[in-house]
Design an enzyme around this catalytic site. Structure first.
Site, PDB file in Angstrom:
ATOM      1  N   GLU A  47     -43.283 -62.377 -30.785  1.00 18.90           N
ATOM      2  CA  GLU A  47     -42.052 -62.973 -31.320  1.00 18.90           C
ATOM      3  C   GLU A  47     -41.678 -62.281 -32.624  1.00 18.90           C
ATOM      4  O   GLU A  47     -42.455 -62.278 -33.581  1.00 18.90           O
ATOM      5  CB  GLU A  47     -42.242 -64.457 -31.583  1.00 18.90           C
ATOM      6  CG  GLU A  47     -41.049 -65.120 -32.268  1.00 18.90           C
ATOM      7  CD  GLU A  47     -41.345 -66.521 -32.785  1.00 18.90           C
ATOM      8  OE1 GLU A  47     -40.603 -66.984 -33.681  1.00 18.90           O
ATOM      9  OE2 GLU A  47     -42.314 -67.149 -32.311  1.00 18.90           O
ATOM     10  N   ARG A  51     -35.297 -62.763 -39.393  1.00 12.02           N
ATOM     11  CA  ARG A  51     -35.222 -63.086 -40.814  1.00 12.02           C
ATOM     12  C   ARG A  51     -35.004 -61.850 -41.680  1.00 12.02           C
ATOM     13  O   ARG A  51     -34.921 -61.959 -42.903  1.00 12.02           O
ATOM     14  CB  ARG A  51     -36.513 -63.776 -41.268  1.00 12.02           C
ATOM     15  CG  ARG A  51     -36.851 -65.043 -40.509  1.00 12.02           C
ATOM     16  CD  ARG A  51     -38.142 -65.650 -41.011  1.00 12.02           C
ATOM     17  NE  ARG A  51     -38.646 -66.669 -40.107  1.00 12.02           N
ATOM     18  CZ  ARG A  51     -39.813 -67.274 -40.239  1.00 12.02           C
ATOM     19  NH1 ARG A  51     -40.603 -66.952 -41.259  1.00 12.02           N
ATOM     20  NH2 ARG A  51     -40.211 -68.183 -39.374  1.00 12.02           N
ATOM     21  N   THR A  74     -36.516 -67.670 -34.680  1.00  6.96           N
ATOM     22  CA  THR A  74     -35.575 -68.183 -35.664  1.00  6.96           C
ATOM     23  C   THR A  74     -34.144 -68.096 -35.149  1.00  6.96           C
ATOM     24  O   THR A  74     -33.220 -67.758 -35.879  1.00  6.96           O
ATOM     25  CB  THR A  74     -35.710 -67.454 -37.021  1.00  6.96           C
ATOM     26  OG1 THR A  74     -37.068 -67.138 -37.283  1.00  6.96           O
ATOM     27  CG2 THR A  74     -35.218 -68.355 -38.156  1.00  6.96           C
ATOM     28  N   LYS A 134     -41.684 -75.940 -28.782  1.00  5.34           N
ATOM     29  CA  LYS A 134     -42.393 -75.487 -29.974  1.00  5.34           C
ATOM     30  C   LYS A 134     -42.600 -76.697 -30.892  1.00  5.34           C
ATOM     31  O   LYS A 134     -41.646 -77.424 -31.178  1.00  5.34           O
ATOM     32  CB  LYS A 134     -41.559 -74.416 -30.684  1.00  5.34           C
ATOM     33  CG  LYS A 134     -42.078 -73.982 -32.050  1.00  5.34           C
ATOM     34  CD  LYS A 134     -41.168 -72.914 -32.623  1.00  5.34           C
ATOM     35  CE  LYS A 134     -41.572 -72.505 -34.026  1.00  5.34           C
ATOM     36  NZ  LYS A 134     -40.765 -71.381 -34.548  1.00  5.34           N
TER      37      LYS A 134
END
Length: 217
Positions: A47, A51, A74, A134
């Site tokens: 993953e 960011r 994200t 998650k």
């Protein structure tokens, strides 16, 4: 893609290895050798968090590495979903879930691992068909004890806890019946990545992969 189908895909991915490395990449030139190092250590599902300015290019680079299944983390907006798919991400991860984000992932046929931190959030996602979620932020949301408590009333939901998980507590999470895998950043620390210490990262990945060995997980 229906949420049920997305959850089936995510469950398959989560069962590939006990740990999904959560990667924050500042320099896209590090992406390919980093992916190769992690796969060599037995962690094929990765993953990359959106960011940094280098994230999308890093996903593009990693998507071409043999054996890698690359995802984007994200994801917050529909635009994030579109950008992640355009870069080659095969799945998405979000810290939470909003109707707009869930709809965008479905419309784009991107398997999504949506985030939940409470029973109410987990139930809301289950109502929409998401049975693989998650659990975030794991440690701040109550850690192993909270996740164990959710297993009783919500036995049909499986989780990938992320947030505050490292080599010292990963095995505790993996021992829970409702945990498929964990997400963590400890496998590719910034200092080792910047130094190009790929052999050391492979060793960390191998140790993480061993958490799923018979008799351990």
């Amino acid at each position: 893609m229906t949420p049920h189908a997305a959850s089936e895909i995510l469950e398959t991915l989560c069962r590939r290895a006990p740990v999904i490395p959560v990667l924050v990449i500042e320099d896209a030139t590090q992406a390919r050798p980093l992916a190769e190092a992690l796969v060599a250590g037995g962690l094929p599902v990765l993953e990359v968090t959106l960011r940094t300015d280098a994230a999308l290019e890093a996903i593009r680079q990693m998507a071409s590495v043999e054996g890698v299944i690359i995802g984007a983390g994200t994801l917050i907006t529909p635009g994030d979903v579109e950008a992640a798919q355009g870069a080659g991400a095969r799945f998405g991860v979000s810290p939470g879930a909003t109707p707009m984000l869930l709809d965008a992932a479905r419309a784009g046929a991107l398997p999504l691992l949506p985030g939940a931190a409470t029973a109410t959030e987990a139930m809301a996602l289950m109502e929409r068909g998401f049975t693989v979620q998650k659990f975030f932020p794991a440690e701040a949301a109550g850690g192993v004890a909270a996740l164990r408590a959710l297993a009783g009333p919500l036995p049909h939901i499986r989780f990938c806890p992320t947030g505050g998980i490292g080599p010292g507590n990963a095995a505790e999470y993996l021992a829970l019946p409702n945990t498929l895998c964990v997400g963590g950043s400890w496998i590719a620390p910034k200092a080792l990545t910047e130094a190009g210490a790929w052999a050391e990262i492979t060793a960390l990945a191998r140790a993480a992969a061993a958490l799923g060995a018979p008799g351990i997980r």
